[in-house]
Design a protein around this motif. Structure first.
Motif, short mmCIF file in Angstrom:
data_model
loop_
_atom_site.label_atom_id
_atom_site.label_comp_id
_atom_site.label_asym_id
_atom_site.label_seq_id
_atom_site.Cartn_x
_atom_site.Cartn_y
_atom_site.Cartn_z
N ARG A 107 1.45 55.01 1.62
CA ARG A 107 1.04 56.40 1.55
C ARG A 107 1.50 57.09 2.83
NH1 ARG A 107 -5.34 57.08 1.70
NH2 ARG A 107 -4.63 59.25 1.84
N GLY A 108 1.68 58.42 2.75
CA GLY A 108 2.13 59.14 3.93
C GLY A 108 2.80 60.44 3.56
N HIS A 109 3.92 60.74 4.18
CA HIS A 109 4.62 61.99 3.96
C HIS A 109 5.50 61.90 2.71
CE1 HIS A 109 3.49 62.17 8.22
NE2 HIS A 109 3.52 63.49 8.08
N VAL A 153 6.23 55.30 12.76
CA VAL A 153 5.42 56.00 11.77
C VAL A 153 5.87 55.62 10.36
CG1 VAL A 153 4.76 58.25 10.86
CG2 VAL A 153 4.94 57.92 13.32
N ALA A 154 7.18 55.56 10.16
CA ALA A 154 7.71 55.19 8.85
C ALA A 154 7.25 53.80 8.44
CB ALA A 154 9.23 55.27 8.86
N VAL A 168 7.05 64.57 15.59
CA VAL A 168 6.76 63.48 16.51
C VAL A 168 7.98 63.25 17.40
CG1 VAL A 168 5.19 62.33 14.90
CG2 VAL A 168 7.62 61.70 14.92
N PRO A 169 7.79 62.62 18.56
CA PRO A 169 8.94 62.29 19.41
C PRO A 169 9.95 61.43 18.65
CG PRO A 169 6.90 62.00 20.62
CD PRO A 169 6.52 62.24 19.19
N LEU A 224 7.69 64.88 7.63
CA LEU A 224 7.69 64.26 8.96
C LEU A 224 9.08 64.39 9.56
CD1 LEU A 224 6.31 62.41 11.16
CD2 LEU A 224 7.37 60.48 9.94
N GLN A 225 9.18 64.94 10.78
CA GLN A 225 10.46 64.97 11.46
C GLN A 225 10.22 65.03 12.97
OE1 GLN A 225 12.17 68.20 9.23
NE2 GLN A 225 11.61 69.73 10.75
#
Length: 446
Positions: free
Chosen positions: A96-98, A87-88, A79-80, A45-46
């Protein structure tokens, strides 16, 4: 430092896993850890990079090549910049996630949710040399002795100014006193204001901390003790109040992070602090006024000449990530490609490991888009004047919370607008900062 047997074993396994892909990308030699096994997945994610060409290179070229060499399917979600923290937070709540999450400033308050990246730091130092203090102070907590993040690059924050207007009044914006004098003369003669935000947004946060540091003011000292309430901070508040009254307009109280970009490129601003997003946008979109917007290194104040980094790429790995080893390996390999990062970002991302871009001076000395061609040569000594969030100490959970709660920008806005006196604004902000520091000290993070 002496490693324990488990640490040595982990280090050996990690180095093995940086194998053939590292060789293919110019950083090592060994067999890929997952050769012959089912492909793994690495989720990253960035932000949507300011330079679209950078995302195109990273997403469509770099990660694909890395994934093929490492039997890994790499998924990148952009993402912006203003959405990253939200999101974090959602991923932490869901556990759970990236696997890799890139923040644009040190996410020090999230330390309990990320893995220690000591091995990554040590291996990169071995391969690429010592990183900038800026990077270490933005990813390491000396209190807990944990590397909660890893930074491969940073974005400087130079002075952007209309050279034609400044030449007309006979002033060069080398010092903050020069900026105040020149901006006042330009506004009086041409009706063009200075553009320094006084709003709850990123550019305001950066500019005001830069200004504070040049006056000898800071939120904390080198040992992480709160020192916001000081004669130096009071003098900075008085200076900003005068600068606003003499050279700015009330629109700065409601700005967002792109307002100063729009102001300068529309020809309605005389000077601001920003990354090279202003000039690069103008060059790429062929906006005529761009050739009149020049750059200068961080302005000097009464005490020193420094400027806070505009942005800092800080990668973290959740302690609940699915592919922790792959994420660490990706970071080690990625640093070896810092020259490609610098070029793909059009000089936006400067390397935290300087030896990885040995010809940086040559690259910035002659740019095909810049007018003049050496416009970006101003960055030749950028490492001497760029400082970290938390300066002169380390970034920590307290400075992180203060930054994201807009405490500093609110303090200056209340003073400049006349809602509070400089003394009252400082007292209010200091009381709030004291509670933030107490909270994180009680949690053992500061």
């Amino acid at each position: 430092m002496t490693l324990s047997k488990p640490q040595r074993r982990y280090r050996r396994d990690l180095l093995k896993s940086t194998g053939r892909a590292a060789l293919a990308l110019g950083v090592g030699a060994a067999a890929p850890r997952w050769a012959g096994a089912a492909p793994k997945t690495l989720k990253i994610l960035q932000w949507n990079h300011f330079v679209p060409e950078y995302d195109k290179w990273f997403n469509e070229t770099y990660v694909k090549e890395w994934g093929e060499k490492n039997d890994t399917r790499v998924i990148v979600d952009n993402v912006p910049m203003t959405n990253i923290n939200n999101v974090a937070a959602s991923e932490i709540e869901a556990r759970r996630g990236h696997d890799l999450v890139m923040f644009l400033l040190p996410p020090s308050s999230l330390e309990d949710h990320v893995v220690d990246l000591r091995e990554v730091h040590e291996e990169c130092a071995r391969r690429y040399g010592r990183p900038l203090d800026l990077a270490t102070k933005s990813t390491y907590n000396p209190r807990t002795r944990k590397y909660y993040g890893f930074s491969d690059s940073y974005v400087p924050d130079p002075v952007n100014y209309r050279k034609d207007l400044w030449d007309d009044v006979g002033v060069v914006p080398n010092t903050w006193e020069d900026i105040r004098t020149g901006a006042r003369l330009i506004k009086k003669k041409h009706g063009v204001p200075a553009g320094f935000g006084l709003a709850p947004e990123l550019d305001t946060n950066v500019a005001l901390r830069s200004l504070m540091a040049t006056f000898g003011s800071s939120e904390q000292d080198a040992e992480g003790r709160l020192v916001l309430k000081s004669p130096e901070t009071l003098e900075t508040l008085k200076f900003v109040k005068a600068l606003y009254k003499e050279a700015m307009t009330e629109e700065v109280f409601s700005w967002d992070a792109s307002s100063n970009n729009r102001l300068m490129l529309a020809g309605r601003g005389s000077v601001t602090l920003n990354a090279i997003s202003i000039t690069r946008t103008g060059e790429n979109q062929k906006i005529p006024i761009t050739d009149r917007i020049w750059l200068s290194k961080a302005a000097r104040g009464p005490v020193r000449q420094v400027g806070l980094q505009h942005l800092l790429d800080v990668y973290t790995i959740w302690n609940f990530a699915d592919n922790i080893d792959g994420a660490k390996k990706f970071l080690i390999d990625f640093v070896g490609n810092s020259r490609k990062v610098f070029q793909a970002s059009q000089f936006y991302n400067f390397p935290c490991y300087p030896q990885t871009v040995p010809d940086l001076q040559s690259l910035i000395s002659s740019d095909p888009k810049g007018v003049p061609a050496d416009k970006y040569k101003v960055f030749q000594d950028v490492t001497n004047w760029t400082i970290n969030l938390g300066y002169p100490g380390y970034a920590n959970a307290a400075t992180d919370e203060i930054y994201n709660s807009w405490l500093i920008s609110t303090m200056f806005a209340k003073c400049a607008s006349g809602k509070l006196s400089p003394e009252a604004a400082l007292d209010e902000a200091n009381a709030m900062a004291r509670e933030v520091f107490r909270k994180w000290q009680a949690r053992g993070k500061v």
